[in-house]
Enzyme design. Structure first.
Site, PDB file in Angstrom:
ATOM      1  N   ASP A  65     -50.871 -21.044 -80.855  1.00 24.86           N
ATOM      2  CA  ASP A  65     -49.487 -20.932 -80.453  1.00 24.86           C
ATOM      3  C   ASP A  65     -49.516 -20.786 -78.924  1.00 24.86           C
ATOM      4  O   ASP A  65     -50.530 -20.355 -78.373  1.00 24.86           O
ATOM      5  CB  ASP A  65     -48.915 -19.677 -81.138  1.00 24.86           C
ATOM      6  CG  ASP A  65     -47.666 -19.184 -80.473  1.00 24.86           C
ATOM      7  OD1 ASP A  65     -46.694 -19.946 -80.449  1.00 24.86           O
ATOM      8  OD2 ASP A  65     -47.673 -18.042 -79.968  1.00 24.86           O
ATOM      9  N   ASP A  70     -46.645 -19.592 -76.351  1.00 26.81           N
ATOM     10  CA  ASP A  70     -46.083 -18.403 -75.715  1.00 26.81           C
ATOM     11  C   ASP A  70     -46.550 -17.149 -76.446  1.00 26.81           C
ATOM     12  O   ASP A  70     -46.328 -16.992 -77.633  1.00 26.81           O
ATOM     13  CB  ASP A  70     -44.550 -18.465 -75.695  1.00 26.81           C
ATOM     14  CG  ASP A  70     -43.973 -17.465 -74.714  1.00 26.81           C
ATOM     15  OD1 ASP A  70     -44.000 -17.752 -73.510  1.00 26.81           O
ATOM     16  OD2 ASP A  70     -43.519 -16.385 -75.152  1.00 26.81           O
TER      17      ASP A  70
HETATM   18  N1  PLP Z   1     -38.144 -21.287 -78.390  1.00 24.94           N
HETATM   19  C1  PLP Z   1     -37.841 -20.963 -77.127  1.00 24.94           C
HETATM   20  C2  PLP Z   1     -36.556 -21.426 -76.553  1.00 24.94           C
HETATM   21  C3  PLP Z   1     -38.726 -20.206 -76.361  1.00 24.94           C
HETATM   22  O1  PLP Z   1     -38.392 -19.872 -75.097  1.00 24.94           O
HETATM   23  C4  PLP Z   1     -39.945 -19.787 -76.945  1.00 24.94           C
HETATM   24  C5  PLP Z   1     -40.906 -19.012 -76.171  1.00 24.94           C
HETATM   25  O2  PLP Z   1     -40.865 -18.908 -74.963  1.00 24.94           O
HETATM   26  C6  PLP Z   1     -40.212 -20.149 -78.261  1.00 24.94           C
HETATM   27  C7  PLP Z   1     -39.303 -20.895 -78.947  1.00 24.94           C
HETATM   28  C8  PLP Z   1     -41.494 -19.771 -78.941  1.00 24.94           C
HETATM   29  O3  PLP Z   1     -42.540 -20.541 -78.431  1.00 24.94           O
HETATM   30  P1  PLP Z   1     -43.997 -20.428 -79.057  1.00 24.94           P
HETATM   31  O4  PLP Z   1     -43.953 -21.082 -80.397  1.00 24.94           O
HETATM   32  O5  PLP Z   1     -44.886 -21.146 -78.072  1.00 24.94           O
HETATM   33  O6  PLP Z   1     -44.305 -18.988 -79.125  1.00 24.94           O
HETATM   34 CA    CA Z   2     -45.562 -17.362 -79.781  1.00 24.92          CA
END
Ligand code: PLP
Ligand code: CA
Length: 304
Positions: A27, A29
């Protein structure tokens, strides 16, 4: 008695993990970066895993960028990867329609609630589409007997994170779905909240999908985590057996569920949204195989 069946990563389990997994799905973020900041030890860990011959795939539910957009972000953070190693929910939406043989001859179109990421991926896939940023300031017209016109050739609506969502877009998407029972209703993801900034939690795409589901009286097909569509497509593209993949994420209901839905080995990192207390609480029903504070905790076992 211990509520959770997950184990804290140690040198032994790290070595077992590295021995058993040929591929890692990360993943983004909360694992690779937090917002615009790289998490400690990531470049070394990625290099170490590459040197050990592991396949790496970077998955994100954030649909605001395309794969190309994410490639730029990775490069700006000093991480050298290729676009094929990135699987964003924006790309998943386009891949889903491609897999369903969505016509590219202009006979059918996609209406988008979302940002440039989805538009760019549909463009690359040659799938006719409109909406998104173009409708940022579109307004409805109310008047006696005045209907809102909509294109009857729309046979899919994609709902992704859209910081310029408005009533026009909601009404347009609703009409497309309600007036055509064959219109696909696709959610890139349903994250309840996101961390746009680390100051607080911000309403995530779950709020936008919820708005459309509420008026369309239908539930969408989700193509991002925790859906199996994304995982099946990754396993296909990379020709990897699911039994050889480890999913690493910071969220229980998207990342760890995603891994468990597909029968993957799972590891939770505490460098993102989940606190150890939550993970180990009696209320938590989602138990990763392993957990640790950050991805770089694999380094000692990698370097041995
Ligand atoms: N959607 C948005 C708009 C986000 O800003 C984030 C994280 O910053 C996510 C989803 C989740 O991202 P990830 O799946 O990389 O954790
Ligand atoms: Ca994440």
């Amino acid at each position: 008695e211990a509520a959770a069946s997950c184990a804290k990563l140690d040198q032994g389990s790290a070595k077992d993990l590295l021995g058993g997994a040929k591929a890692f799905i990360f993943d983004c973020d909360g694992v690779i970066w937090r917002g615009d900041k790289l998490i400690e030890g990531i470049p070394e860990t990625i290099q170490g895993l590459r040197d050990a011959g592991k396949k790496l795939i970077f998955v994100t539910n954030n649909s605001t960028k395309s794969r190309e957009g994410y490639l730029k972000k990775f490069l700006s953070l000093g991480l050298e990867i290729s676009a094929e190693e990135i699987y964003s929910s924006s790309y998943a939406a386009a891949a889903y329609l491609k897999a369903k043989n969505f016509p590219t001859d202009g006979s059918k179109k996609v209406y988008v609630i979302g940002e440039v990421g989805i538009m760019e991926e549909l463009e690359l896939a040659g799938i006719p589409h409109f909406g998104g940023p173009e409708d940022a300031s579109a307004k409805i017209t109310l008047g006696k007997g005045v209907k809102m016109p909509h294109d009857e050739d729309v046979s899919a609506v994609i709902v992704g994170f859209d910081r310029e969502i408005n009533y026009y877009k909601i009404q347009y998407a609703t009409l497309c779905i309600r007036e055509n029972e064959n219109c696909e209703f696709i959610a890139t993801n349903r994250d309840a909240v996101t961390h746009l900034t680390d100051a607080q939690e911000w309403a995530g795409n779950g709020s936008m999908v919820g708005a459309i589901a509420g008026s369309a009286a239908r539930e969408p097909t989700t193509v991002g985590k925790p859906s199996t569509f994304m995982l099946d497509d990754i396993a296909d593209q990379f020709k990897i057996d699911k039994s050889e993949i480890c999913m690493v994420g910071d969220r229980l209901d998207t990342d760890i569920m995603f891994g468990q839905n597909g029968g993957l080995k799972t590891m939770l990192v505490l460098s993102g949204v989940t606190r150890e207390e939550t993970l180990l609480s009696e209320e938590n029903q989602i138990h990763p195989d392993l957990y640790t504070s950050k991805l770089a905790d694999l380094l000692p076992a990698l370097n041995e």
